[in-house]
Design a protein around this motif. Structure first.
Motif, mmCIF file in Angstrom:
data_model
loop_
_atom_site.group_PDB
_atom_site.id
_atom_site.type_symbol
_atom_site.label_atom_id
_atom_site.label_comp_id
_atom_site.label_asym_id
_atom_site.label_seq_id
_atom_site.Cartn_x
_atom_site.Cartn_y
_atom_site.Cartn_z
ATOM 1 N N LEU A 234 0.827 -1.211 0.000
ATOM 2 C CA LEU A 234 0.000 0.000 0.000
ATOM 3 C C LEU A 234 0.864 1.264 0.000
ATOM 4 O O LEU A 234 0.492 2.270 -0.604
ATOM 5 C CB LEU A 234 -0.950 -0.002 1.200
ATOM 6 N N ASN A 262 -9.063 5.951 -2.223
ATOM 7 C CA ASN A 262 -10.106 5.006 -2.615
ATOM 8 C C ASN A 262 -9.463 3.781 -3.247
ATOM 9 O O ASN A 262 -8.619 3.919 -4.130
ATOM 10 C CB ASN A 262 -11.052 5.652 -3.629
ATOM 11 N N PRO A 263 -9.849 2.596 -2.810
ATOM 12 C CA PRO A 263 -9.270 1.394 -3.434
ATOM 13 C C PRO A 263 -9.777 1.246 -4.868
ATOM 14 O O PRO A 263 -10.960 1.495 -5.125
ATOM 15 C CB PRO A 263 -9.767 0.252 -2.553
ATOM 16 N N TYR A 338 -7.500 2.070 3.083
ATOM 17 C CA TYR A 338 -8.112 1.456 1.889
ATOM 18 C C TYR A 338 -9.085 0.342 2.306
ATOM 19 O O TYR A 338 -10.199 0.251 1.798
ATOM 20 C CB TYR A 338 -7.039 0.884 0.972
ATOM 21 N N TRP A 342 -13.125 0.121 1.827
ATOM 22 C CA TRP A 342 -13.703 -1.014 1.100
ATOM 23 C C TRP A 342 -14.738 -1.723 1.973
ATOM 24 O O TRP A 342 -15.838 -2.045 1.508
ATOM 25 C CB TRP A 342 -12.587 -1.983 0.683
#
Lengths: 434, 502
Positions: A234, A262-263, A338, A342
């Protein structure tokens, strides 16, 4: 412009950051068989490749062999991959006096045994680095007897084996529970693979091991550390998004925007795969923690009042070890920004996912052992570092001026390792308290 | 008779007179020179030869009335000095004119009635040559240098005018020729291969190139959003990239129609074929290339491990070739794989095998950019998913600015879009490059039919109608031929069909 961050492929050498304590432990522990367990994208392959690179010159005890098991469905597939791997490392074995051609046509187990003996005869030890060990689950279903023989070979003290996989490998124990001998993973010492230590995470962000470093404002750096929780993938994923160059070609990182956190579709896919590999209780804990930005342990225990607190603590420990959950301001939070987003977006769907690949009961004994043994693990590590520290101090006392600077730098590094290991030991002891 | 104290005694009819002479000297101040400029750094005045100058001064004396004072002057040149000349009584200025350039000193002194002289006051003057003048009709007297400049500018203006006239003439001729031969640069349906026709994605292209040193990319986006074009342009960009550390070898391959059984054979065939075409490939390397397993095994029998072995050989060949022709640079073999959705239908084992190849140590120099509409992330295997090698990039529709660029740039210098035509097309296309090309193509065709060079809203409406019609089942293939079909549609009919869009 060249973006220096590597997102996706394994890294080693100057591109590999951190894991110094873990690598030292894996190489120095007297345990013959080790299992490095980690979630997707945490850097399992990179860890093995880094160990391979550190030992490949053959100057030390080990001659490494990287064996990638992905895509193998039979012992024949494993043999083909093993032989290809030996071919890839042909020069390394030739330097150790092993002719690869002599191994052609042999069964995989025989190859391993012969290779081990040939190296032992030259005073070396085979370091078998097995990646994507989950492939063994399919083998266990079809060729249980062969797998039992493989287990014996891998736990032979003449070689050292490091397996890397997700925790799904626990299925092997379920599949081999009825073996007259012990289940497959019995005898493998499990180590968890999670985030980088703070120093290494900063080094990665600033690309300190690279010829050209990246300029990062301390505020931006702290934000990256907070959002990624020092997860190596990440960090690189976010840094790649933030990387810019000024007019002089100097790389820098711009501050992250909300959109950067935002993933994307790919990351969401990884999170889903990881989620599918959680047991039902782990999912409940994760979703409960994810309900709020910060949750106290007491609140969590109250939310899951139908489970025993000790059981929740054990599973929570496992989730923390794999980075799904973290502690922020002494409270529980989702592992990284993230994953938090999610989980928030997919909450409804995830709450109704009842099919699991792993049962609570399969993972619980391993978690209990890991939870119980964690302080001991750190204790052993501290002893090893202290030995290294003492030997360095001895070397420093008798060193000439030319060597002193290097030895002092090494001593400084060991001191930091010792400090971190003691801190982890204390945290582990605190966690053991009811 | 002079007494001891310096006085004089005069004897006459009226008696004896005593006269004591006065010794105070008169003074003078030189104020300025009209017609000259003072240069403070040099401490002198500057003027042009044959330019009338006027030196202004003041003077006085304690005893003598100014009217009775006499001013004298002389001019000292670098070689000689004139005699002292008296100026008219009561003079307050001194007109002077220097015929020749040089450095001069103007000297002044004043005498009073007692015949006392002031000190000599000086003023330095640098005289530069006077410009030449010519008399011109209408303009009168003009300095020669200015005249030269006028002639130069006149000539330049004449040449410029001539050039512009020729350009305008040629441009008109080009435009007329373009109209006559129906020049229409838009490409509808085909990917853009030429770099100069590639618009709107340069920033994305640059970002991908910057990432490819260490990473692989997965591009996804809706049908006809420009993925293939981007891959073509990536290949161009990577081939022409002069990176100080890397030698990029970019290979484009279209996976459409590839079967699972022959997948690895197809990949190696494409790779080996591209490597064969390398300039100055060593004969020994060519021999090695010809000995690859893929030449000997039937395509269906050629598996991932054969591919892996062959790829190892190919990379060795490329590294050796690179060491010779690109010394000091690391090889980076980039596979540009189009229509990657083909893999969605493959067994996950095959996908896993592909990942395994990318994970091999020798494949550190191997990268890929794969493109597809929606590359499946479904994953039923327990090992790492094949797509986790990649960074994902979603291709978005063009922004308004990028859309305008795509429409206007190809016809710049030939045709002009009227603003309402442009707005209409932009509204219809919603940033889809394929549709922008379609509208551009049909609108230009319509404009050409009317032998104009301005694309009007009527052209855009006609293009819209054609595109709408072509979108209906049973209508012939789109393209230039459809323009004839549109020719029968009047602007009014078209307008009535326009609302609703597609």
């Amino acid at each position: 412009m060249r973006i220096p961050y590597v997102v996706g492929r394994w890294v080693c050498g100057p591109n590999h950051y951190g894991r110094h304590r873990l690598i030292a432990y894996l190489l120095h522990t007297p345990d013959t068989a080790l299992w490095a367990v980690g979630a997707r994208r945490i850097g399992k392959t990179s860890l093995l490749r880094q160990i391979e690179q550190l030992t490949e010159d053959g100057s030390g005890e080990f001659i490494p062999l990287f064996w990638d098991m992905q895509g193998c469905e039979t012992s024949g597939d494993l043999l083909s991959e093993l032989y290809l791997s030996i071919e890839d490392a042909g020069d390394r074995f030739a330097a150790a006096g092993v002719q690869v051609a002599e191994l052609e046509g042999l069964d995989a187990l025989l190859i391993l045994r012969r290779l081990t003996r040939m190296l032992a005869a030259r005073g070396k030890r085979l370091l078998l680095l097995i990646d994507e060990a989950e492939a063994l689950i399919a083998i266990a279903q079809k060729e249980a007897a062969w797998l039992a023989r493989l287990r014996r070979t891998l736990q032979d003290p003449s070689l050292k084996t490091i397996l890397a996989s997700t925790k799904l490998l626990v299925q092997l124990n379920e599949l081999t529970a009825d073996w007259p001998t012990s289940p497959f993973l019995f005898g493998f010492n499990m180590v968890n693979l999670w985030s980088l230590d703070p120093d290494s995470a900063v080094e990665l962000i600033e690309q300190r091991q690279s010829a050209v470093q990246v300029h990062v404002d301390p505020a931006v750096r702290d934000e990256i550390l907070l959002h990624t929780n020092r997860h190596p993938y990440l960090i690189q994923y976010l840094c790649q998004r933030l990387y810019e160059e000024d007019r002089n070609g100097q790389g820098y990182l711009r501050p992250p925007t909300d959109e950067d956190l935002n993933p994307d579709h790919l990351l969401a896919g990884f999170f889903l795969i990881d989620f599918q590999q959680l047991t039902l209780l782990e999912r409940r804990i994760l979703l409960a923690v994810g309900e709020r930005a910060l949750t106290s342990e007491a609140d969590l225990l109250a939310q899951l009042a139908d489970e025993s607190p000790q059981r929740i603590r054990t599973f929570l420990w496992g989730l923390e070890k794999l980075g799904h959950v973290r502690r922020l301001f002494n409270q529980l939070s989702i592992g990284n920004e993230y994953l938090r987003r999610w989980l928030h977006d997919e909450r409804e769907r995830l709450a109704h996912m009842n099919e699991t690949l792993l049962a609570d009961e399969s993972i619980e004994p391993l978690l209990q052992i890991g939870y119980r043994r964690e302080p001991l693990y750190y204790q052993v590590e501290i002893e090893r570092i202290q030995r290294e520290h003492a030997s360095l101090q001895q070397a420093l006392a008798g060193s000439s001026n030319g060597e002193r600077a290097e030895l002092l730098a090494e001593l400084n590094r060991i001191n930091r390792q010792l400090y971190n290991a003691r801190r982890d030991y204390e945290l582990a002891l605190l966690r053991q308290q009811p | 008779m002079r007494s001891d104290d310096g006085a004089y005694w005069f004897g006459g009819d009226r008696g004896l007179f005593y006269y004591m002479p006065e010794h105070g000297k008169p003074w003078m101040t030189l104020n300025q020179v009209r017609g000259a400029d003072f240069e403070p750094r040099e401490g002198r005045w500057r003027a042009l030869a044959e330019t009338p100058l006027e030196v202004l001064f003041t003077y006085g004396d304690l005893q003598t009335h100014p009217v009775k004072l006499q001013v004298f002057t002389r001019i000292v040149s670098e070689t000689a000095a004139t005699d002292w000349q008296p100026l008219p009584p009561n003079a307050r200025s001194h007109p002077v004119l220097f015929a020749a350039p040089g450095h001069y000193t103007l000297e002044y002194k004043v005498r009073d009635q007692a015949l006392n002289y002031s000190p000599v006051y000086t003023m330095s003057v640098a005289i530069a040559p006077a410009p030449s003048y010519v008399k011109l009709p209408l303009l009168g007297s003009v300095e020669v240098r200015i005249l030269q400049l006028l002639i130069l500018f006149g000539a330049m203006a004449l040449v410029g005018f001539g050039y512009v006239s020729v350009e305008i003439f040629q441009h008109r001729r080009r435009v007329n020729e373009a109209i006559a031969r129906g020049y229409n640069p838009y490409i509808s349906g085909e990917p853009i291969r030429r770099t100069e026709m590639f618009f709107g994605r340069h920033e994305l292209l640059q970002r991908i190139v910057s990432t490819l040193h260490n990473n692989s990319i997965m591009i996804h986006g809706e049908r006809r959003i420009g993925k293939t074009t981007l891959l073509y342009q990536l290949a161009n960009a990577l081939r022409s990239l002069d990176d100080p550390d890397y030698w990029f070898v970019a290979l484009y391959m279209d996976l459409e129609g590839t079967t699972e059984a022959t997948f690895f054979h197809f990949l190696m065939e494409e790779i080996a074929h591209a490597v064969e075409k390398l300039d100055d490939l060593d004969p020994a390397h060519r021999t090695k290339l010809n000995a690859l397993t893929y030449h000997t095994l039937p395509a269906e029998e050629y598996d991932d491990r054969d591919f892996s072995r062959d790829l190892r050989q190919v990379i060795e060949i490329l590294e050796a070739h690179g060491a010779l022709h690109h010394p000091g640079k690391r090889l980076r073999l980039i596979l540009l794989m189009d229509e990657m959705d083909t893999l969605n239908h493959f067994n996950h084992l095959t996908q896993q095998q592909l990942r395994r190849i990318f994970m091999r140590e020798f494949a550190a120099s191997l990268g890929a950019v794969v493109a597809g509409i929606e590359i499946s992330k479904e994953w039923e295997r327990i090992e790492s998913p094949w797509f986790n090698l990649f960074n994902e990039i979603a291709m978005q529709p063009f922004t308004r600015q990028e859309s305008i660029q795509l429409l206007v740039e190809p016809v710049r210098g030939y045709y002009i879009y009227e603003p309402d035509a442009l707005d209409f097309i932009l509204e219809q296309c919603e940033g889809r490059p394929f549709r922008l090309q379609q509208y551009g193509l049909e609108a230009v065709n319509e404009m050409l039919r009317h032998k104009r060079r301005r694309i009007t809203k009527e052209d855009a409406l006609a293009a819209h109608a054609i595109i709408q019609l072509n979108g209906q089942p049973g209508v012939e293939s789109p393209g230039i031929g459809a323009a004839a079909l549109a020719a029968t549609i009047s602007a009014g009919e078209v307008q009535s069909q326009a609302p609703g869009g597609d």
